[in-house]
Design an enzyme around this catalytic site. Structure first.
Site, PDB file in Angstrom:
ATOM      1  N   CYS A 131       0.834  -1.219   0.000  1.00 34.50           N
ATOM      2  CA  CYS A 131       0.000   0.000   0.000  1.00 34.50           C
ATOM      3  C   CYS A 131       0.864   1.262   0.000  1.00 34.50           C
ATOM      4  O   CYS A 131       1.794   1.394   0.790  1.00 34.50           O
ATOM      5  CB  CYS A 131      -0.897  -0.025   1.237  1.00 34.50           C
ATOM      6  SG  CYS A 131      -1.760   1.515   1.527  1.00 34.50           S
ATOM      7  N   CYS A 156       0.267   3.090   3.618  1.00 32.42           N
ATOM      8  CA  CYS A 156       0.568   2.500   4.925  1.00 32.42           C
ATOM      9  C   CYS A 156       1.877   3.067   5.508  1.00 32.42           C
ATOM     10  O   CYS A 156       2.771   3.469   4.763  1.00 32.42           O
ATOM     11  CB  CYS A 156       0.675   0.980   4.802  1.00 32.42           C
ATOM     12  SG  CYS A 156      -0.897   0.119   5.002  1.00 32.42           S
ATOM     13  N   HIS A 215      -4.834   0.132   7.757  1.00 35.48           N
ATOM     14  CA  HIS A 215      -5.185  -0.040   6.348  1.00 35.48           C
ATOM     15  C   HIS A 215      -6.627  -0.524   6.188  1.00 35.48           C
ATOM     16  O   HIS A 215      -7.257  -0.318   5.147  1.00 35.48           O
ATOM     17  CB  HIS A 215      -4.211  -1.070   5.747  1.00 35.48           C
ATOM     18  CG  HIS A 215      -4.392  -1.318   4.293  1.00 35.48           C
ATOM     19  ND1 HIS A 215      -3.884  -0.473   3.331  1.00 35.48           N
ATOM     20  CD2 HIS A 215      -5.031  -2.314   3.622  1.00 35.48           C
ATOM     21  CE1 HIS A 215      -4.199  -0.948   2.127  1.00 35.48           C
ATOM     22  NE2 HIS A 215      -4.886  -2.049   2.278  1.00 35.48           N
ATOM     23  N   ASN A 244     -13.255  10.407  -1.133  1.00 36.11           N
ATOM     24  CA  ASN A 244     -13.867   9.478  -2.080  1.00 36.11           C
ATOM     25  C   ASN A 244     -13.698   8.121  -1.457  1.00 36.11           C
ATOM     26  O   ASN A 244     -12.568   7.722  -1.198  1.00 36.11           O
ATOM     27  CB  ASN A 244     -13.104   9.434  -3.406  1.00 36.11           C
ATOM     28  CG  ASN A 244     -13.395  10.641  -4.239  1.00 36.11           C
ATOM     29  OD1 ASN A 244     -14.480  11.208  -4.169  1.00 36.11           O
ATOM     30  ND2 ASN A 244     -12.423  11.025  -5.035  1.00 36.11           N
ATOM     31  N   SER A 282      -8.733   5.195  -5.259  1.00 35.01           N
ATOM     32  CA  SER A 282      -7.635   4.426  -5.843  1.00 35.01           C
ATOM     33  C   SER A 282      -6.986   3.458  -4.872  1.00 35.01           C
ATOM     34  O   SER A 282      -6.130   2.683  -5.257  1.00 35.01           O
ATOM     35  CB  SER A 282      -6.577   5.393  -6.365  1.00 35.01           C
ATOM     36  OG  SER A 282      -6.055   6.153  -5.290  1.00 35.01           O
ATOM     37  N   HIS A 309      -6.881   1.922   1.616  1.00 37.45           N
ATOM     38  CA  HIS A 309      -6.436   2.524   2.883  1.00 37.45           C
ATOM     39  C   HIS A 309      -7.256   3.812   3.103  1.00 37.45           C
ATOM     40  O   HIS A 309      -7.182   4.731   2.297  1.00 37.45           O
ATOM     41  CB  HIS A 309      -4.945   2.846   2.810  1.00 37.45           C
ATOM     42  CG  HIS A 309      -4.361   3.184   4.142  1.00 37.45           C
ATOM     43  ND1 HIS A 309      -3.301   2.489   4.690  1.00 37.45           N
ATOM     44  CD2 HIS A 309      -4.703   4.127   5.046  1.00 37.45           C
ATOM     45  CE1 HIS A 309      -3.013   3.013   5.870  1.00 37.45           C
ATOM     46  NE2 HIS A 309      -3.858   4.003   6.105  1.00 37.45           N
ATOM     47  N   HIS A 316      -8.624   7.221   3.459  1.00 34.39           N
ATOM     48  CA  HIS A 316      -7.965   8.518   3.294  1.00 34.39           C
ATOM     49  C   HIS A 316      -8.916   9.500   2.643  1.00 34.39           C
ATOM     50  O   HIS A 316      -9.902   9.113   2.031  1.00 34.39           O
ATOM     51  CB  HIS A 316      -6.716   8.377   2.411  1.00 34.39           C
ATOM     52  CG  HIS A 316      -7.036   7.993   0.992  1.00 34.39           C
ATOM     53  ND1 HIS A 316      -7.303   6.688   0.625  1.00 34.39           N
ATOM     54  CD2 HIS A 316      -7.156   8.735  -0.136  1.00 34.39           C
ATOM     55  CE1 HIS A 316      -7.566   6.646  -0.681  1.00 34.39           C
ATOM     56  NE2 HIS A 316      -7.493   7.875  -1.169  1.00 34.39           N
ATOM     57  N   GLN A 368      -8.867  13.797   0.851  1.00 32.06           N
ATOM     58  CA  GLN A 368      -7.995  14.728   0.140  1.00 32.06           C
ATOM     59  C   GLN A 368      -8.371  16.160   0.476  1.00 32.06           C
ATOM     60  O   GLN A 368      -9.485  16.439   0.919  1.00 32.06           O
ATOM     61  CB  GLN A 368      -8.126  14.535  -1.366  1.00 32.06           C
ATOM     62  CG  GLN A 368      -7.707  13.169  -1.859  1.00 32.06           C
ATOM     63  CD  GLN A 368      -7.565  13.173  -3.379  1.00 32.06           C
ATOM     64  OE1 GLN A 368      -6.912  14.055  -3.938  1.00 32.06           O
ATOM     65  NE2 GLN A 368      -8.173  12.219  -4.044  1.00 32.06           N
TER      66      GLN A 368
HETATM   67  P1  H2U Z   1      -8.113   8.860  -4.418  1.00 26.83           P
HETATM   68  O1  H2U Z   1      -8.059   7.479  -3.887  1.00 26.83           O
HETATM   69  O2  H2U Z   1      -9.386   9.590  -4.053  1.00 26.83           O
HETATM   70  O3  H2U Z   1      -7.783   8.886  -5.873  1.00 26.83           O
HETATM   71  O4  H2U Z   1      -6.940   9.671  -3.689  1.00 26.83           O
HETATM   72  C1  H2U Z   1      -5.629   9.217  -3.622  1.00 26.83           C
HETATM   73  C2  H2U Z   1      -4.702  10.371  -3.884  1.00 26.83           C
HETATM   74  O5  H2U Z   1      -3.421  10.010  -3.435  1.00 26.83           O
HETATM   75  C3  H2U Z   1      -4.590  10.694  -5.358  1.00 26.83           C
HETATM   76  O6  H2U Z   1      -4.931  12.047  -5.565  1.00 26.83           O
HETATM   77  C4  H2U Z   1      -2.458  10.458  -4.328  1.00 26.83           C
HETATM   78  C5  H2U Z   1      -3.120  10.436  -5.688  1.00 26.83           C
HETATM   79  O7  H2U Z   1      -2.598  11.433  -6.521  1.00 26.83           O
HETATM   80  N1  H2U Z   1      -1.291   9.585  -4.228  1.00 26.83           N
HETATM   81  C6  H2U Z   1      -0.061  10.119  -3.916  1.00 26.83           C
HETATM   82  O8  H2U Z   1       0.060  11.320  -3.742  1.00 26.83           O
HETATM   83  N2  H2U Z   1       1.021   9.289  -3.794  1.00 26.83           N
HETATM   84  C7  H2U Z   1       0.968   7.943  -3.996  1.00 26.83           C
HETATM   85  O9  H2U Z   1       1.959   7.266  -3.876  1.00 26.83           O
HETATM   86  C8  H2U Z   1      -0.289   7.288  -4.352  1.00 26.83           C
HETATM   87  C9  H2U Z   1      -1.481   8.175  -4.471  1.00 26.83           C
HETATM   88 ZN    ZN Z   2      -2.387   0.930   3.713  1.00 22.01          ZN
END
Ligand code: H2U
Ligand code: ZN
Length: 343
Positions: free
Chosen positions: A49, A52, A111, A149, A157, A160, A162, A164
């Protein structure tokens, strides 16, 4: 049968948009897409992940060995602090230069635990982070959007948990419309739109889902998504930065209860997009604004059948299949004790 079972339109007072309500539509048969949610066996730490503790992110940056909420600069930001974009303005080809800052907030080191599954004290810490981040970014940027989201179905995506934060030097469309509607309401009625709306919902109790000392949540009169809710503080607060410690704690409690009800509805982790709206520090209509959060979940009939905003919605007007009153009753019937704790 009530009058609300008949097809009708309702207006969203916050945006001015109309929604077509057709509650009998859920009687139609369904043989279309079913979404099967990810399996329940999520490990508490996943070495693969990006979010994590201790792991490397896609950018190569390493996360510290954090506990509790952890915030970092988005490695793939949608907005940059500085750009070299050159604005051009012709009637048909308008453009605007933008600058901003994007951050990612991991809710905790775990996670496998979504917001409602965290201890109350851990949810309180997430709320404190929202407030602190908002205070810092709102000083500088015209609009700070805090959001989450959740779930693959909402384009999230990574499992875990999270959220934004995107802060920009412009007022985005939704906020522009909400500001305009609230300003017009304030000018013609002398009190904030959401204060009057809240009083009405508290009196009627038709659409209430959660209520505590400082907050309430309702399926709003104008809800678009089947189980959409609106969270409003009881006190007249214009932004997250004005919340007292007690209000922050009560918000954590409301979130835990409300999001547990969502998960209990279909005995599955309920996907949604959730985010905060309030007056920008730069707004000249602060009196008209009231802080609130929107939760937009896509599910309609079960954990596998979602509402699609397609055909008529894309081409004509948004339509919903169950009335907001039915939806709030369904959520009220659900327990606030998360199903994972019941076994
Ligand atoms: P979403 O799951 O809502 O897409 O948000 C995850 C955000 O995390 C996404 O905007 C960022 C992505 O750009 N991200 C990082 O900054 N670094 C990473 O290593 C993975 C994801
Ligand atoms: Zn994680």
């Amino acid at each position: 049968m009530t009058i609300f079972d008949q097809p009708h339109r309702r207006q969203n007072a916050l945006t001015g948009d109309w929604v077509l309500v057709s509650p009998r539509r859920t009687m139609r048969p369904w043989q279309g897409e079913r979404h099967y949610p990810e399996s329940g066996n999520i490990p508490c730490y996943d070495p693969e992940c990006y979010l994590c503790p201790g792991n490397n992110r896609a950018s190569g940056n390493q996360n510290p060995d954090y506990t509790g909420p952890y915030i970092f600069q988005n490695d793939f930001p949608s907005l940059l602090p500085e750009t070299e974009f050159i604005e051009k303005e012709t009637p048909l080809f308008k453009s605007q230069s933008v600058s901003g800052n994007c951050r990612v907030l991991c809710f905790s080191e775990r996670h496998d635990l979504s917001l409602p599954e965290l201890e109350l004290s851990s949810i309180e810490k997430v709320v404190q982070f929202w407030v602190e981040e908002y205070k810092e970014l709102a000083e500088k940027y015209r609009w700070v959007q805090i959001f989450e989201n959740k779930g693959e179905q909402m384009g999230c995506s990574n499992p875990h948990p999270h959220g934004q934060i995107w802060a920009g030097d412009f007022l985005p469309n939704e906020l522009h419309r909400e500001e305009q509607q609230q300003r017009e309401y304030f000018e013609s009625h002398g009190s904030p739109l959401l204060s009057e709306y809240l009083d009405h919902e508290l009196r009627k109790k038709q659409r209430l889902v959660e209520l505590n000392e400082h907050w309430l949540s309702v399926v709003p009169w104008w809800a678009i998504w089947p189980f959409e809710t609106l969270i409003i503080p009881k006190r007249h607060v214009t932004g997250l930065h004005e919340l007292s410690g007690d209000e922050q704690a009560a918000l954590a409690e409301l979130l835990k209860n409300l999001l547990s009800r969502y998960d209990n509805l279909f005995q599955a982790s309920f996907p949604y997009s959730m985010g905060w709206h309030g007056a920008s520090f730069f707004s000249n209509s602060k009196d008209a604004w009231r802080l609130h959060a929107h939760i937009y979940p896509p599910l309609l009939r079960s954990s596998t059948i979602r509402k699609f905003m397609v055909g008529y919605e894309m081409l004509a007007e948004v339509q919903r299949d169950i009335s907001p009153e039915q939806a709030s009753a369904r959520l009220r019937e659900c327990s606030t004790l998360h199903y994972s704790k019941k076994a």
